[in-house]
Design a protein around this motif. Sequence first.
Motif, short mmCIF file in Angstrom:
data_model
loop_
_atom_site.label_atom_id
_atom_site.label_comp_id
_atom_site.label_asym_id
_atom_site.label_seq_id
_atom_site.Cartn_x
_atom_site.Cartn_y
_atom_site.Cartn_z
N GLU A 1 -102.76 -2.64 -58.99
CA GLU A 1 -101.34 -2.78 -59.45
C GLU A 1 -101.13 -3.46 -60.74
O GLU A 1 -100.44 -3.08 -61.51
CB GLU A 1 -100.43 -3.58 -58.33
N LYS A 2 -101.94 -4.75 -60.91
CA LYS A 2 -102.12 -5.35 -62.09
C LYS A 2 -102.49 -4.45 -63.33
O LYS A 2 -102.23 -4.67 -64.26
CB LYS A 2 -103.00 -6.51 -61.92
N ILE A 3 -103.43 -3.70 -63.08
CA ILE A 3 -104.09 -2.72 -64.05
C ILE A 3 -103.01 -1.75 -64.46
O ILE A 3 -102.88 -1.34 -65.40
CB ILE A 3 -105.39 -2.18 -63.79
N GLY A 4 -102.48 -1.28 -63.38
CA GLY A 4 -101.52 -0.11 -63.52
C GLY A 4 -100.25 -0.82 -64.52
O GLY A 4 -99.90 0.21 -65.34
N ASP A 5 -99.98 -1.99 -64.26
CA ASP A 5 -99.01 -2.57 -65.21
C ASP A 5 -99.40 -2.46 -66.60
O ASP A 5 -98.36 -2.09 -67.51
CB ASP A 5 -98.56 -3.74 -65.03
N GLU A 6 -100.55 -2.66 -66.77
CA GLU A 6 -101.17 -2.69 -68.20
C GLU A 6 -101.04 -1.32 -68.92
O GLU A 6 -100.64 -0.90 -70.03
CB GLU A 6 -102.43 -3.07 -68.39
N TYR A 7 -101.44 -0.15 -68.04
CA TYR A 7 -101.21 1.10 -68.40
C TYR A 7 -99.75 1.51 -68.81
O TYR A 7 -99.50 2.20 -69.39
CB TYR A 7 -101.80 2.07 -67.47
N PHE B 1 -112.95 1.65 -65.83
CA PHE B 1 -111.90 1.41 -64.71
C PHE B 1 -112.45 2.40 -63.54
O PHE B 1 -112.40 1.91 -62.62
CB PHE B 1 -110.62 1.83 -65.37
N ARG B 2 -112.73 3.57 -63.88
CA ARG B 2 -112.93 4.74 -62.87
C ARG B 2 -114.29 4.42 -62.15
O ARG B 2 -114.66 4.32 -61.04
CB ARG B 2 -113.35 6.14 -63.62
N ASP B 3 -115.23 3.93 -62.83
CA ASP B 3 -116.62 3.28 -62.44
C ASP B 3 -116.46 2.06 -61.62
O ASP B 3 -116.96 2.00 -60.43
CB ASP B 3 -117.51 3.23 -63.61
N TYR B 4 -115.69 1.06 -61.98
CA TYR B 4 -115.26 0.09 -60.89
C TYR B 4 -114.70 0.43 -59.79
O TYR B 4 -114.98 -0.02 -58.72
CB TYR B 4 -114.43 -0.93 -61.73
N TYR B 5 -113.60 1.37 -59.86
CA TYR B 5 -112.89 2.08 -58.60
C TYR B 5 -114.02 2.56 -57.87
O TYR B 5 -114.03 2.29 -56.54
CB TYR B 5 -112.03 2.92 -59.18
N VAL C 1 -109.64 -4.67 -69.39
CA VAL C 1 -111.13 -4.95 -69.06
C VAL C 1 -111.34 -6.33 -68.45
O VAL C 1 -112.16 -6.62 -67.62
CB VAL C 1 -111.94 -5.03 -70.54
N ASN C 2 -110.45 -7.29 -68.84
CA ASN C 2 -110.55 -8.65 -68.51
C ASN C 2 -110.35 -8.54 -66.93
O ASN C 2 -110.98 -9.39 -66.14
CB ASN C 2 -109.61 -9.68 -68.97
N LYS C 3 -109.31 -7.88 -66.49
CA LYS C 3 -109.12 -7.96 -65.17
C LYS C 3 -110.14 -7.21 -64.40
O LYS C 3 -110.46 -7.73 -63.28
CB LYS C 3 -107.61 -7.18 -64.75
N LEU C 4 -110.75 -6.04 -64.84
CA LEU C 4 -112.09 -5.53 -64.14
C LEU C 4 -113.01 -6.64 -64.02
O LEU C 4 -113.85 -6.61 -62.93
CB LEU C 4 -112.28 -4.39 -64.92
#
Length: 104
Positions: free
Chosen positions: A4-10, A35-39, A81-84
């Motif tokens: 959700e936090k990453i979604g907010d950035e998008y 992001f896809r690779d982390y997921y 990137v920092n959140k990842l």
Amino acid sequence: WNLEKIGDEYKYIFLSDVRVNGEILKLFSEVNDLFRDYYNSFYNFDIKKFNVLYRNAKKIENKLINVKGDFELRYHLTAIVNKLLDFSSCFIGLKNGWNGIIKT
């Protein structure tokens, strides 16, 4: 919660009026791939893969610092990137916790 936090950035990127050049567009694509690779790595955990992802994230972070382009877009991409990078320790902790609880 982390997604959700990453979604907010998008969301902030898509709601803003940013100007995109070719170099920043390439970095946007790299951030999306990261992001896809982390997921995907969350479900197919491999510590070696996380080490590679971490190094790739740091490279992308450095590129974002040095690239010319819209400040707002660079800010939000860097935040993703920092959140990842922050999530790496959560993933590893979860995996180690699972190994201690679940006997395979």
